[in-house]
Design a protein around this motif. Structure first.
Motif, PDB file in Angstrom:
ATOM      1  N   PHE A   1     -79.794 -48.364  67.130  1.00 24.03           N
ATOM      2  CA  PHE A   1     -80.018 -46.933  66.921  1.00 24.03           C
ATOM      3  C   PHE A   1     -80.101 -46.620  65.419  1.00 24.03           C
ATOM      4  O   PHE A   1     -80.963 -45.854  64.982  1.00 24.03           O
ATOM      5  N   THR A   2     -79.211 -47.252  64.655  1.00 26.27           N
ATOM      6  CA  THR A   2     -79.209 -47.012  63.202  1.00 26.27           C
ATOM      7  C   THR A   2     -80.564 -47.381  62.604  1.00 26.27           C
ATOM      8  O   THR A   2     -81.136 -46.618  61.812  1.00 26.27           O
TER       9      THR A   2
ATOM     10  N   ARG B   1     -70.210 -43.044  72.333  1.00 31.97           N
ATOM     11  CA  ARG B   1     -70.566 -42.306  71.105  1.00 31.97           C
ATOM     12  C   ARG B   1     -71.712 -41.338  71.365  1.00 31.97           C
ATOM     13  O   ARG B   1     -72.592 -41.643  72.166  1.00 31.97           O
TER      14      ARG B   1
ATOM     15  N   ARG C   1     -74.902 -40.143  69.504  1.00 29.48           N
ATOM     16  CA  ARG C   1     -75.691 -40.686  68.411  1.00 29.48           C
ATOM     17  C   ARG C   1     -76.607 -39.592  67.881  1.00 29.48           C
ATOM     18  O   ARG C   1     -77.314 -38.941  68.644  1.00 29.48           O
TER      19      ARG C   1
ATOM     20  N   GLU D   1     -74.169 -42.633  74.284  1.00 30.77           N
ATOM     21  CA  GLU D   1     -74.283 -44.064  74.554  1.00 30.77           C
ATOM     22  C   GLU D   1     -72.917 -44.665  74.877  1.00 30.77           C
ATOM     23  O   GLU D   1     -71.951 -44.401  74.173  1.00 30.77           O
TER      24      GLU D   1
ATOM     25  N   ASN E   1     -71.146 -48.368  75.451  1.00 30.32           N
ATOM     26  CA  ASN E   1     -71.293 -49.827  75.366  1.00 30.32           C
ATOM     27  C   ASN E   1     -70.048 -50.480  75.969  1.00 30.32           C
ATOM     28  O   ASN E   1     -68.939 -50.022  75.726  1.00 30.32           O
TER      29      ASN E   1
ATOM     30  N   LYS F   1     -70.274 -46.580  62.048  1.00 33.37           N
ATOM     31  CA  LYS F   1     -71.532 -46.949  61.382  1.00 33.37           C
ATOM     32  C   LYS F   1     -72.382 -47.711  62.402  1.00 33.37           C
ATOM     33  O   LYS F   1     -72.718 -47.167  63.427  1.00 33.37           O
ATOM     34  N   SER F   2     -72.684 -48.990  62.101  1.00 32.69           N
ATOM     35  CA  SER F   2     -73.579 -49.721  63.008  1.00 32.69           C
ATOM     36  C   SER F   2     -72.907 -50.941  63.625  1.00 32.69           C
ATOM     37  O   SER F   2     -72.431 -51.837  62.914  1.00 32.69           O
TER      38      SER F   2
ATOM     39  N   TYR G   1     -74.545 -53.279  65.476  1.00 28.87           N
ATOM     40  CA  TYR G   1     -75.389 -54.463  65.274  1.00 28.87           C
ATOM     41  C   TYR G   1     -75.248 -55.005  63.846  1.00 28.87           C
ATOM     42  O   TYR G   1     -75.291 -56.208  63.635  1.00 28.87           O
ATOM     43  N   ASP G   2     -75.083 -54.100  62.893  1.00 26.14           N
ATOM     44  CA  ASP G   2     -74.904 -54.540  61.512  1.00 26.14           C
ATOM     45  C   ASP G   2     -73.625 -55.378  61.395  1.00 26.14           C
ATOM     46  O   ASP G   2     -73.607 -56.437  60.762  1.00 26.14           O
TER      47      ASP G   2
ATOM     48  N   GLN H   1     -84.102 -54.145  79.367  1.00 27.53           N
ATOM     49  CA  GLN H   1     -83.890 -52.695  79.304  1.00 27.53           C
ATOM     50  C   GLN H   1     -84.608 -51.989  80.448  1.00 27.53           C
ATOM     51  O   GLN H   1     -85.761 -52.293  80.732  1.00 27.53           O
TER      52      GLN H   1
ATOM     53  N   ILE I   1     -81.176 -44.965  79.954  1.00 32.33           N
ATOM     54  CA  ILE I   1     -81.557 -46.316  79.536  1.00 32.33           C
ATOM     55  C   ILE I   1     -80.388 -47.265  79.769  1.00 32.33           C
ATOM     56  O   ILE I   1     -79.248 -46.950  79.414  1.00 32.33           O
TER      57      ILE I   1
ATOM     58  N   ARG J   1     -79.277 -51.192  78.972  1.00 34.80           N
ATOM     59  CA  ARG J   1     -79.677 -52.397  78.236  1.00 34.80           C
ATOM     60  C   ARG J   1     -78.610 -53.470  78.416  1.00 34.80           C
ATOM     61  O   ARG J   1     -77.420 -53.179  78.341  1.00 34.80           O
TER      62      ARG J   1
ATOM     63  N   GLU K   1     -73.505 -57.292  75.422  1.00 34.39           N
ATOM     64  CA  GLU K   1     -73.164 -55.891  75.725  1.00 34.39           C
ATOM     65  C   GLU K   1     -73.899 -55.429  76.980  1.00 34.39           C
ATOM     66  O   GLU K   1     -74.973 -55.928  77.304  1.00 34.39           O
TER      67      GLU K   1
ATOM     68  N   VAL L   1     -75.072 -51.610  78.119  1.00 31.82           N
ATOM     69  CA  VAL L   1     -75.144 -50.287  77.503  1.00 31.82           C
ATOM     70  C   VAL L   1     -75.812 -49.300  78.440  1.00 31.82           C
ATOM     71  O   VAL L   1     -76.825 -49.623  79.056  1.00 31.82           O
TER      72      VAL L   1
ATOM     73  N   TYR M   1     -80.768 -40.337  76.713  1.00 35.92           N
ATOM     74  CA  TYR M   1     -81.530 -39.810  75.576  1.00 35.92           C
ATOM     75  C   TYR M   1     -82.153 -38.469  75.939  1.00 35.92           C
ATOM     76  O   TYR M   1     -82.608 -38.285  77.065  1.00 35.92           O
TER      77      TYR M   1
HETATM   78  C1  16G Z   1     -79.131 -48.950  70.479  1.00 35.33           C
HETATM   79  C2  16G Z   1     -79.076 -49.813  71.714  1.00 35.33           C
HETATM   80  C3  16G Z   1     -77.682 -50.297  72.038  1.00 35.33           C
HETATM   81  C4  16G Z   1     -76.998 -50.865  70.833  1.00 35.33           C
HETATM   82  C5  16G Z   1     -77.050 -49.893  69.685  1.00 35.33           C
HETATM   83  C6  16G Z   1     -76.449 -50.438  68.428  1.00 35.33           C
HETATM   84  C7  16G Z   1     -80.787 -48.693  73.095  1.00 35.33           C
HETATM   85  C8  16G Z   1     -81.124 -48.113  74.386  1.00 35.33           C
HETATM   86  N1  16G Z   1     -79.568 -49.146  72.900  1.00 35.33           N
HETATM   87  O1  16G Z   1     -78.638 -47.693  70.712  1.00 35.33           O
HETATM   88  O2  16G Z   1     -77.796 -51.303  73.017  1.00 35.33           O
HETATM   89  O3  16G Z   1     -75.654 -51.166  71.113  1.00 35.33           O
HETATM   90  O4  16G Z   1     -78.404 -49.548  69.419  1.00 35.33           O
HETATM   91  O5  16G Z   1     -76.571 -49.420  67.464  1.00 35.33           O
HETATM   92  O6  16G Z   1     -81.634 -48.755  72.252  1.00 35.33           O
HETATM   93  P1  16G Z   1     -75.839 -49.420  66.079  1.00 35.33           P
HETATM   94  O7  16G Z   1     -75.998 -50.771  65.477  1.00 35.33           O
HETATM   95  O8  16G Z   1     -76.496 -48.328  65.324  1.00 35.33           O
HETATM   96  O9  16G Z   1     -74.372 -49.127  66.360  1.00 35.33           O
END
Ligand code: 16G
Length: 240
Positions: free
Chosen positions: A88-89, A132, A134, A144, A146, A163-164, A166-167, A182, A208, A210, A221, A223, A227
């Motif tokens: 999302f970020t 969260r 978003r 969302e 997770n 924050k993120s 995935y980061d 998805q 959604i 995922r 994950e 999820v 949206y």
């Molecule tokens: C997106 C993803 C989600 C993931 C998240 C991480 C979709 C439907 N879902 O929202 O699976 O956990 O991004 O986001 O796209 P972040 O790194 O910004 O926390």
């Protein structure tokens, strides 16, 4: 201008004229439209005719009504490609929007059997449940939730998910995110969802789901997201 002798219905001509004003930027996102009465006077037609044009533009998602306030031009929808596995970020930043999160809850819970079988872990193994809102440029875009195995994504904190996610997974834990499945379907916002997203209840939403795996195949994950359908659309390019 409208042509009353045209076989084209008058409401349709007015609808097309307002649409043109929106697409050419004469009317900009957030602008308030004239009232029904003002339009009726301006075009010299009945308020019923104006109402029909306005309602059609509302159902096309180009404008929206705010109770007791007026009718406004809708923000442009965010177009999301479906060809890459992004966060999302990243989605917000790539569109020049500032991502932020509002935490609803962050819990460590034992996996139920349904969760355990999806994440290929034993029942009762600890998983994080993160919920969260978003936001992009301070506007709520999605809710969302997770579910993440705590033994795979170690050391998660509220600060990290502010924050993120995935980061953190990639740049702190150095895990490689691989692929996801998805599913997208349409639905209607419940009262609670509508309140969290700041939309009218029963507004359309996109649900959604995922399921993401690390590059080595480990489930990462599950999820579920809701949206806002008025702010988001998905795009995919296809080859034949
Ligand atoms: C997106 C993803 C989600 C993931 C998240 C991480 C979709 C439907 N879902 O929202 O699976 O956990 O991004 O986001 O796209 P972040 O790194 O910004 O926390």
């Amino acid at each position: 201008m409208i042509d009353k002798s045209s076989p084209m219905p008058i409401y349709y001509q007015i609808e097309e004229e307002i649409k043109l004003q929106i697409t050419t930027g004469i009317l900009k996102p957030g602008d308030i439209l004239k009232s029904e009465r003002e339009y009726a006077e301006y075009y010299q037609v009945s308020r019923m005719t104006i109402r029909q044009a306005i309602n059609n533009l509302v159902s096309q998602g180009l404008i929206y009504k705010r109770k007791g306030s007026g009718t406004y031009v809708q923000e442009k929808k965010i177009e999301q490609g479906l060809n890459g596995l992004t966060s999302f970020t990243e989605d917000m930043k790539s569109r020049g929007l500032e991502p932020s999160n509002r935490l609803i809850h962050f819990k460590l819970i034992p996996a139920t059997s349904a969760i355990a079988s999806k994440l290929k872990i034993d029942v009762h193994t600890p998983v994080y449940e993160i919920k969260r809102i978003r936001l992009g440029d301070n506007t709520p875009i999605a809710i969302e939730t997770n579910i993440i195995p705590a033994n795979t994504v170690k050391g998660l904190t509220e600060d990290i998910i502010a924050k993120s996610l995935y980061d953190y997974i990639e740049n702190t834990l150095h895990l490689k995110i691989g692929k996801a499945m998805q599913i997208i379907e349409s639905s209607i916002a419940t009262k609670a969802e509508a309140e969290l997203l700041g939309i009218a209840k029963q507004s359309p939403i996109l649900l959604i789901e995922r399921e993401t795996h690390l590059a080595d195949g480990t489930p990462l994950e599950i999820v579920k997201s809701s949206y806002r359908a008025d702010r988001y659309k998905f795009m995919i390019s296809m080859n034949r």
